[in-house]
Every structure is written in structure tokens, then in C-alpha cells.
Design a protein around this motif. Structure first.
Motif, PDB file in Angstrom:
ATOM      1  N   THR A  18      -0.376   4.350   5.530  1.00 24.33           N
ATOM      2  CA  THR A  18       0.330   3.081   5.419  1.00 24.33           C
ATOM      3  C   THR A  18       1.823   3.360   5.273  1.00 24.33           C
ATOM      4  O   THR A  18       2.235   4.493   5.035  1.00 24.33           O
TER       5      THR A  18
ATOM      6  N   ARG B 132       2.782  -2.028   6.366  1.00 22.99           N
ATOM      7  CA  ARG B 132       1.359  -1.970   6.674  1.00 22.99           C
ATOM      8  C   ARG B 132       0.566  -1.704   5.405  1.00 22.99           C
ATOM      9  O   ARG B 132       1.035  -1.041   4.470  1.00 22.99           O
ATOM     10  N   ALA B 133      -0.667  -2.229   5.380  1.00 22.61           N
ATOM     11  CA  ALA B 133      -1.567  -2.024   4.247  1.00 22.61           C
ATOM     12  C   ALA B 133      -2.970  -1.773   4.770  1.00 22.61           C
ATOM     13  O   ALA B 133      -3.287  -2.047   5.936  1.00 22.61           O
ATOM     14  N   ALA B 134      -3.822  -1.230   3.904  1.00 23.68           N
ATOM     15  CA  ALA B 134      -5.225  -0.988   4.234  1.00 23.68           C
ATOM     16  C   ALA B 134      -6.075  -1.412   3.049  1.00 23.68           C
ATOM     17  O   ALA B 134      -5.687  -1.198   1.896  1.00 23.68           O
TER      18      ALA B 134
ATOM     19  N   GLU C  83      -4.568   1.628  -1.328  1.00 23.38           N
ATOM     20  CA  GLU C  83      -5.342   0.601  -0.621  1.00 23.38           C
ATOM     21  C   GLU C  83      -5.259  -0.740  -1.339  1.00 23.38           C
ATOM     22  O   GLU C  83      -5.149  -0.815  -2.548  1.00 23.38           O
TER      23      GLU C  83
ATOM     24  N   LYS D 242      -7.060  -3.919   8.052  1.00 22.43           N
ATOM     25  CA  LYS D 242      -5.660  -3.554   8.262  1.00 22.43           C
ATOM     26  C   LYS D 242      -4.768  -4.766   8.030  1.00 22.43           C
ATOM     27  O   LYS D 242      -5.015  -5.845   8.560  1.00 22.43           O
TER      28      LYS D 242
ATOM     29  N   SER E 113       0.814  -1.211   0.000  1.00 23.33           N
ATOM     30  CA  SER E 113       0.000   0.000   0.000  1.00 23.33           C
ATOM     31  C   SER E 113       0.849   1.263   0.000  1.00 23.33           C
ATOM     32  O   SER E 113       0.396   2.312  -0.455  1.00 23.33           O
TER      33      SER E 113
END
Length: 727
Positions: free
Chosen positions: A490, A511-513, A157, A533, A152
Motif C-alpha cells: 500500500t 491505496r489501502a487493503a 490493513e 482494495k 494503510s
């Protein structure tokens, strides 16, 4: 920060770039002679000594990237005879693919699949798989890059499991041309032509490629036709500024093969009771499930089925060296898609009636327009006396999608139920698509990346991305409008330790969303749900010594806030999906010039946690510990090349472990191993290749539908004769 504020960041960066460029025009460029050194690279998916666009926008080599990236170059695609993008991608470590919805490829890796894997073209993200993941001939690609784990930071996203990036061919400084033609089993024909180099006009270079693929398909009435063309111009406006215009046009027409129904004698429900009836895929296990050999070439779709799509992608790129330390890249792009789809999507065996029940007749209409701009400003220098490279960028993307989402249709073709063999396929209902909705998705983002070497042999690589996402849904059939906004942050942070000149060790956190469904599919019923998440911890090693390249990675991924059902049968974001595993890829040369490219991926944990399904008549059923559908816990590959004078011999083996066909885990897809081989003869600039695929004639399911009661069977043994001429 609003989307307008983010857009102002983009324009501000552009004005800053112009000012910096103006101040740089007075400096005198050094007159240097260009020296081009050409040589044959070892053709392998393990690439460490060059930048990978999918892993970072900093322009750093893969060796200094705290993430796992596989590269499938154009040369490797041809060497392995990969006809489609999906065949090429499956040569990357831990990647599996399959066509589950008529004509749209799907991918799985590191315990995730489907919408968890983002597919892009030249780093540009599109909002739906029907836009980005069309069936594509591989000839037009300069390379395909596969980034593992959350992406991300670079692409917004989604991308919890990984990202796939199709990289287009661009003009080169030297004239090069290539002609390709093959003929194979089931009346399969492929042709390709590409040429590029100086145009004859000073400082203007060009590239043109075209390909055509046509086949009857192994399954009856499963033929396909892919046509693709790409053109590019590059103008070296000054010693420091390059302008590039590049366009790709794609057309595909597919008689869809949706899958073959699993035949079974009875079912066992969750209480252990056995009955002879149609299976409920959410609760039942099948008794004596099998593929009847008589159905291997049969299509159960209506005769008047089709899947047709036209896609285009155009971009204008400005690359400028503003000074010795500052560089600018601005990319403006436009993408279009028109798709027309008419198929029967469910064919399920009923042991009680001894008939195949056909349903889910489906129409799809898509008319999409995507416009966007991305600008990157990069600085390279020193910070506190130590090397540092910094990048700040901004993106604005607007995607308008007109479609027939939610159109009420008859459920079945005529006849609705047919015998297993010897049936009349019939026709679909006399109904046409209706434009029901326009969905507009606006994405505006600001992102930063940095690589810093605080002490010798230690690098810190990190980045953050702030994104404003606005979704607007307007109905053409009188429904209320719907809007939704998200603003995720992110990022990624990693360290690389140079243990020696030939070995780097790294660790990273990313991290990703991701929304609970594709943005274009969001409705008012999902209004109260936040983004899911995703997070990954990864450690690994990259080594290059004495002609051997190696990458090793261990990963731990968690996607939380997964939409599930609580004990009160209310939708709630309490679920998780987790995976843990290791990947190893090695490329080396043995005595006798045997070149080996091998890889293995073991995902020892790929399962749901705190995940429940709300059954229509059976309460709430736990999926705790179940494995997601179409995820293999073990994937391995081996590819060997042996040159012998003007001859070249290749052999390959690929193993994919057992997979589950649905979230119930009541149906399993068997493991399979395939073997391919080729022999080629080179005469001057021409090469003739005879290739065999699936030489053991393995009969296996490459992918299961959502219910798991029908599977997509892979092609049996096939042969192909091809010619390539380069000059």
C-alpha cells in the motif's frame, strides 16, 4: 519477503542506529539555554502549524501534508465539554458516531463506516473493534487525531475510510496539574486528576492521570462506570537520547442498551404487496415506521445483562538524535484485554402479534495479548541540493486472542416475546461461555516515507508499505485448524504547491487493503478471497492568514473486490463501494473576540456498485446504487466562543442528514439538529461551567443496528455543572 525477513529488517535498523549513535558520541553537544514561550492557542479542530502523528511519521506540519487531518486537543475537549472519545470525535469535520452493539462506539465518514474506520491508541493498531474502540472517558487524552481516507501506509490493513488515533499525555518539562469534577442529569458524575513535571530527580520527569465516570443512564438499567489511569516516566539519558515508559489502564462496566424497536403497522415487500407481519429487513419497507414515545426510556435486554472489559496498554520508547541528520525512534509495546459480555441483541416489533420479539442472546469472552515493536530511522538533509527528509521503518506485531467464537447458545431470554410496554424483562438462559478458539495474528511490515522539494514552493510526499500478515486459528472444540496469509503493498503519493506563504494546494493518491472480514473472524469459507482494495484521489487547499485557518478537500474513494453474490448465488468478489464529496473547515475570529469554528461535509455520492445479496428464499437482490447503513450525506457543525472578562460563553449546533438503516435502504433515519451551550466563570486558576446539551430536546436515532429494525436513541435535553482547577 517472509515475516522473519521483515523482522530482520527491524533488528538491522536497530543495529544500524546503535552504530550511528556510537559514532556520534565523540561530538560535543552545544550548551544552549532553553527558552520556553507559553501562550494560549486558538482552540480549534483546524491545526496547520504543528505535526500530526496520524498523518505522517516524518514530523512535518499539517500545512505540508497532502491529506485531511482534524485535531481535537485536550483544551478543545474541555472547552466543548466532550465527556467521551466519541463526543470529541464528532467535533471533527464529517465525523458521525453511534453505539450500535451495546457498548462499542462506531464511526462513519466519507461514505464508509464500521470496520472501514480504524481506531488506534498512540498509533498502534489492534485487530478488533472490541479491543480498540471501547467506551472511553476523554480526560486522559492529550489529543485525538482523525485522518481521512485510506491510511494503510501508516497502520496496515484496513482504514479505507479513515483512522482515529488516541494520543496519550506524556511528561512535560514544567509542573502542571489539573482537577476536574462534574455532576449532571441521570446521576452522572465525572472526576479527573492529572499532574506532571520534574520529579525532583535530575533529568527524570513524570506524568500521572486518573479519571472516573459513573451514570445511571437515561434509558432504564443502562448505567455505566468507566475507570481509567495512566502513568508515564521520561528520562533524558543524554542531551540526545530520551527514554519514556508509559502505561494506560482502563476498566469499563456497562449495562447495555442495545436499542429501541421501530414500531410499524405493516410492511411492503419488493413486489409492492402489503402485509401485516414481522419485517424482513432485506426486502421490506415499513408502513408508518415510528418510535413510540412510551418506549423512549425502556430497555428490552434481559435483567442479568452486562458488558465488562479490562484493558491495558504499555509502551517503552527510545528517542535519539544520532547526528545532526539522523534520528531514531524505537517503540516496544504490550496490550492486554479481558472482556465478558452477556446480552440480548435483537428486539424487533411484530405488528401481527403486537409483541416485541427478543432473540440473539449472546455471550462473548475475550482474552487478548498483543506484543510488538516498531522502529523508525529518519534522515533530514539535501538531495541534489534540495531539502529532503526520508524515513525507513519496520514493525512486528503478534496478537493472540482467545475467545468463544461460534459457541452454540440458546437464542432467546425468558420470556422471549414481550408487550411493547409493561413487560417482565426476565433473565437470560443459564449458560456460561466456553473457550472455543485461539486466533493468532502476526503482522510484519517494512515502510518508507519521503518528502522532497525538487523546486522552490513544490513538495512531493510519498510512501510505500509492504506487509506480511499471517492468521492462525486453532480450535479448542475439535475443529480443523485454519491458516491464511496476505502480503499487501500500500502507499500514498502527493504533491503540495505553496501558492503563497499562507496558502498550500495539494493533490494525493492513496491505496489501502482490507480483508473481507476482521482478521480474527476469518474462517475456511473465506479462504479463497483476496484482500479488498481501497483507493482515494484527493485534492485540497490549506490556508492560514490573519488569524483564519481553513482546509478544503474534495475526495473520490473506491473500495473494490467487495464480497457479494453473483447471479448463480455464489459468493464472489465483484462488488464495489464508492464515495465522492467535499469537506470544508474554517476557524476564525470576529470583532468582539467571537471565535468561530465551523465545518461542513457533503458526500454527494455514497453507494454500492455491482453489489448483490443472497436472500434465503428470495433469490439474489441487487443493491446497486444503495447507500451504506448509517452514512450521512451531509454533516455540519458550528461552535462559537465569546470571552467576556472572567466569563466565557459557548454555543454549538450540529446537523446530521438523513441516513439509511440497512443495505436494503427500506428504512430511513431522520436528519437531526442539536444545540448545546455553556457559560463559565473563571476565578484565578479555577473555572465553574454550567452546560446544557440537546437544548431543543431533539428526539433522534444516532445509529441503527445491522437489520435497521432497532435504533439507538440519543439522550434528550440534559444539564451539567462542572469545576476545573489548574495550577
Amino acid at each position: 519477503m517472509s515475516k522473519h525477513g521483515v523482522a530482520r529488517w527491524a533488528s538491522g535498523l536497530g543495529m544500524l542506529a546503535v552504530a550511528l549513535q556510537a559514532s556520534a558520541t565523540d561530538r560535543k553537544a552545544d550548551e544552549t539555554e532553553s527558552i520556553v514561550v507559553e501562550g494560549q492557542r486558538e482552540r480549534s479542530t483546524v491545526v496547520l502549524d504543528e505535526p500530526v502523528l496520524t498523518g505522517s511519521r516524518l514530523g512535518i506540519d499539517a500545512f505540508d501534508l497532502p491529506a485531511s487531518v482534524s485535531v481535537i486537543s485536550h483544551e478543545l475537549i474541555q472547552l466543548r465539554g466532550a465527556r467521551t472519545a466519541m463526543e470529541a470525535i464528532e467535533s471533527a469535520v464529517g465525523m458521525t458516531g453511534g453505539t450500535s452493539v451495546g457498548s462499542i462506539p462506531n464511526y462513519a465518514t466519507r461514505g464508509f463506516s464500521g470496520n472501514d474506520i480504524t481506531v488506534m491508541r498512540d498509533g498502534i493498531r489492534q485487530n478488533t473493534a472490541s479491543q480498540s474502540s471501547r467506551p472511553l472517558d476523554s480526560f486522559l487524552f492529550e489529543r485525538i487525531e482523525v485522518l481521512k481516507g485510506p491510511a494503510s501506509l501508516l497502520y496496515g490493513e484496513g482504514a479505507v475510510g479513515g483512522a482515529i488515533n488516541y494520543v496519550s499525555k506524556l511528561p512535560d518539562d514544567t509542573t502542571k496539574a489539573e482537577i476536574m469534577a462534574t455532576v449532571g442529569s441521570w446521576n452522572t458524575y465525572r472526576t479527573g486528576f492529572g499532574v506532571g513535571g520534574p520529579s525532583g530527580v535530575d533529568k527524570l520527569y513524570y506524568r500521572f492521570d486518573v479519571s472516573q465516570t459513573q451514570s445511571d443512564g437515561y434509558v432504564d438499567d443502562s448505567g455505566y462506570d468507566y475507570t481509567a489511569a495512566a502513568a508515564a516516566l521520561r528520562y533524558d539519558a543524554t542531551d540526545d537520547t530520551t527514554l519514556t515508559l508509559q502505561s494506560t489502564f482502563l476498566k469499563d462496566s456497562v449495562s447495555s442498551y442495545y436499542g429501541t424497536p421501530l414500531v410499524y403497522d405493516a410492511v411492503i415487500d419488493q413486489t409492492g404487496a402489503q402485509a401485516v407481519r414481522r419485517a424482513n429487513s432485506a426486502t421490506d419497507r415499513l408502513v408508518n415506521a415510528r418510535i413510540d414515545g412510551r418506549t423512549r426510556r425502556l430497555s428490552y435486554d434481559n435483567i442479568d445483562n452486562w458488558s465488562k472489559a479490562d484493558n491495558s496498554f504499555t509502551r517503552f520508547i527510545v528517542d535519539s538524535n544520532l547526528s545532526e541528520r539522523w534520528t531514531l525512534r524505537n517503540e516496544t509495546y504490550v496490550a492486554t484485554q479481558h472482556m465478558d459480555w452477556r446480552n440480548t441483541e435483537s428486539t424487533v416489533w411484530n405488528p401481527a402479534s403486537q409483541l416485541v420479539e427478543r432473540g440473539s442472546f449472546f455471550l462473548i469472552y475475550r482474552n487478548d495479548l498483543q506484543i510488538g515493536n516498531r522502529v523508525d530511522l529518519r534522515w533530514s538533509g539535501t538531495l541534489a541540493g534540495r531539502p529532503n527528509t526520508f524515513l525507513i521503518g519496520a514493525l512486528y506485531d503478534n496478537n493472540e486472542q482467545i475467545r468463544n467464537s461460534g459457541q452454540t447458545l440458546p437464542a432467546s431470554p425468558t420470556p422471549a416475546n414481550v408487550p411493547l410496554v409493561g413487560f417482565d424483562r426476565g433473565y437470560g438462559p443459564d449458560v456460561h461461555y466456553q473457550r472455543t478458539v485461539k486466533v493468532t495474528t502476526e503482522n510484519a511490515a517494512v515502510y518508507v516515507e519521503n518528502i522532497y522539494e525538487p523546486v522552490q514552493r513544490l513538495k512531493v510526499v510519498g510512501g510505500l508499505r509492504y506487509e506480511q500478515i499471517d492468521v492462525e486459528r486453532k480450535s479448542y472444540v475439535g475443529l480443523d485448524p485454519y491458516t491464511k496469509s496476505y502480503d499487501p503493498i500500500t502507499g500514498r503519493l502527493g504533491v503540495i504547491f505553496e501558492a503563497s506563504d499562507a496558502l498550500n494546494l495539494y493533490a494525493s493518491y492513496s491505496r489501502a487493503a482490507q480483508p473481507v472480514s476482521q482478521l480474527v473472524s476469518l474462517t475456511v469459507t473465506q479462504d479463497n478471497f483476496s484482500l479488498q482494495k481501497g483507493a482515494q484521489y484527493e485534492v485540497g487547499a490549506k490556508a492560514s492568514v490573519h488569524g483564519t485557518d481553513l482546509t478544503l478537500a474534495l475526495f473520490d474513494i473506491e473500495k473494490k473486490d467487495v464480497l457479494t453474490t453473483n447471479a448463480d448465488r455464489v459468493s464472489s468478489q465483484i462488488g464495489k463501494q464508492v464515495s465522492q464529496g467535499a469537506e470544508l473547515a474554517v476557524a476564525f475570529t470576529l470583532p468582539g473576540e467571537f471565535r468561530i469554528d465551523t465545518h461542513a461535509a457533503w458526500t454527494w455520492k455514497a453507494e454500492y456498485e455491482d453489489f448483490f445479496e443472497n436472500l434465503t428464499n428470495g433469490g439474489v437482490l441487487s443493491r446497486e446504487g444503495n447507500t451504506p447503513a448509517n452514512v450521512a450525506k451531509f454533516v455540519a457543525g458550528l461552535f462559537i466562543v465569546k470571552p467576556l472578562g472572567d466569563w466565557e460563553f459557548t454555543a454549538g449546533a450540529r446537523h446530521v442528514g438523513e441516513r439509511q438503516a440497512n443495505t436494503n435502504n427500506g428504512i430511513q433515519l431522520d436528519a437531526y439538529t442539536t444545540f448545546d451551550a455553556s457559560v463559565g466563570y473563571r476565578w484565578n486558576d479555577a473555572q465553574i461551567v454550567l452546560r446544557g446539551r440537546n437544548l431543543s430536546d431533539e428526539e433522534y436515532a444516532e445509529w441503527a443496528s445491522g437489520s435497521g429494525l432497532m435504533v439507538r436513541l440519543a439522550d434528550p435535553r440534559s444539564v451539567e455543572l462542572g469545576m476545573k482547577y489548574s495550577f
